[in-house]
Design a protein around this motif. Structure first.
Motif, short mmCIF file in Angstrom:
data_model
loop_
_atom_site.label_atom_id
_atom_site.label_comp_id
_atom_site.label_asym_id
_atom_site.label_seq_id
_atom_site.Cartn_x
_atom_site.Cartn_y
_atom_site.Cartn_z
N ARG A 198 0.76 -1.39 0.02
CA ARG A 198 0.45 0.12 -0.09
C ARG A 198 0.79 1.18 0.05
O ARG A 198 2.31 1.09 0.05
N ALA A 199 0.36 2.57 0.23
CA ALA A 199 1.06 3.82 -0.35
C ALA A 199 1.32 4.08 0.64
O ALA A 199 2.55 4.52 1.17
N ASP A 200 1.07 3.22 2.05
CA ASP A 200 1.67 3.86 3.65
C ASP A 200 2.47 2.52 3.94
O ASP A 200 2.90 3.13 4.84
N GLY A 201 3.28 1.93 3.07
CA GLY A 201 4.45 1.27 2.47
C GLY A 201 4.16 -0.41 3.96
O GLY A 201 4.25 -0.97 4.70
N SER A 202 2.34 -0.63 4.20
CA SER A 202 2.02 -2.04 4.57
C SER A 202 1.55 -2.80 3.71
O SER A 202 1.49 -2.33 2.50
#
Length: 195
Positions: free
Chosen positions: A26-30
């Motif tokens: 995901r964009a948040d790194g998860s």
């Protein structure tokens, strides 16, 4: 070895035949887990859209310079000439018919087949059969009405005409059942057959 992903992102494993959406970030790194797809499922993104040629041409009608401009002269001349040819043929046929009508003598007109003479008795029977059929339908509708069913206005009109149909049959020489009225011999035959 996984195959190319489809429009929806589903990848098929060639060895096992298992279908899944691979894990992604995901964009948040998860990390998003891989999702298994049940066999036979086709997401809407992968379904081919049916294309109707007629609808496509209708949708693309405004994309050209002037609607109907291409081939205008060819189409117009062909259709006009086709219509002109048809009209010319009609005019010729009328002229020939008129010339043939003026050139014929009364003797030539006589061979045209005259309508066959119709036996009045046959016509009576034909009309009686028709009236008998109408009477039967009207009686069936009356029975339905008596049974409590609601009838349409046309059906009610048919029920009202029962006595009129019986009068017409009587005028033709038939009884209310559509049988020919003849002296006592017809009635005696009915009595013997019913007992």
């Amino acid at each position: 070895m996984p195959s190319q992903p489809s429009n929806s992102g589903i990848v098929t494993d060639e060895k096992s035949g298992e279908r899944k959406i691979p894990e992604s970030v995901r964009a948040d790194g998860s990390t998003r887990k891989a999702i298994k797809i049940r066999p036979g499922y086709r997401p809407p993104e992968d379904v081919e859209v049916y294309k109707n040629r007629t609808a496509e041409t209708f949708r693309s009608r405004g994309k050209g310079p002037v609607p109907g401009a291409e081939g205008l002269k060819d189409d117009k001349s062909e259709s006009a000439s086709a219509a002109a040819n048809k009209n010319a043929k009609r005019r010729e046929a009328r002229k020939k018919a008129k010339a043939a009508g003026e050139g014929q003598t009364e003797r030539e007109n006589a061979p045209t087949p005259a309508p066959e003479e119709v036996d009045p008795q046959v016509e009576k029977e034909k009309k009686a059969r028709n009236l008998k059929k109408k009477l039967k339908q009207a009686k069936e509708l009356k029975d339905k009405k008596d049974g409590g069913q609601t009838l349409l206005p046309e059906q009610i009109a048919k029920v009202i005409k029962i006595s009129e149909l019986i009068r017409e049959l009587d005028a033709l020489g038939f009884d209310a059942e559509g049988e020919p009225k003849k002296g006592g011999e017809k009635n005696e035959g009915k009595d013997s057959s019913s007992s």
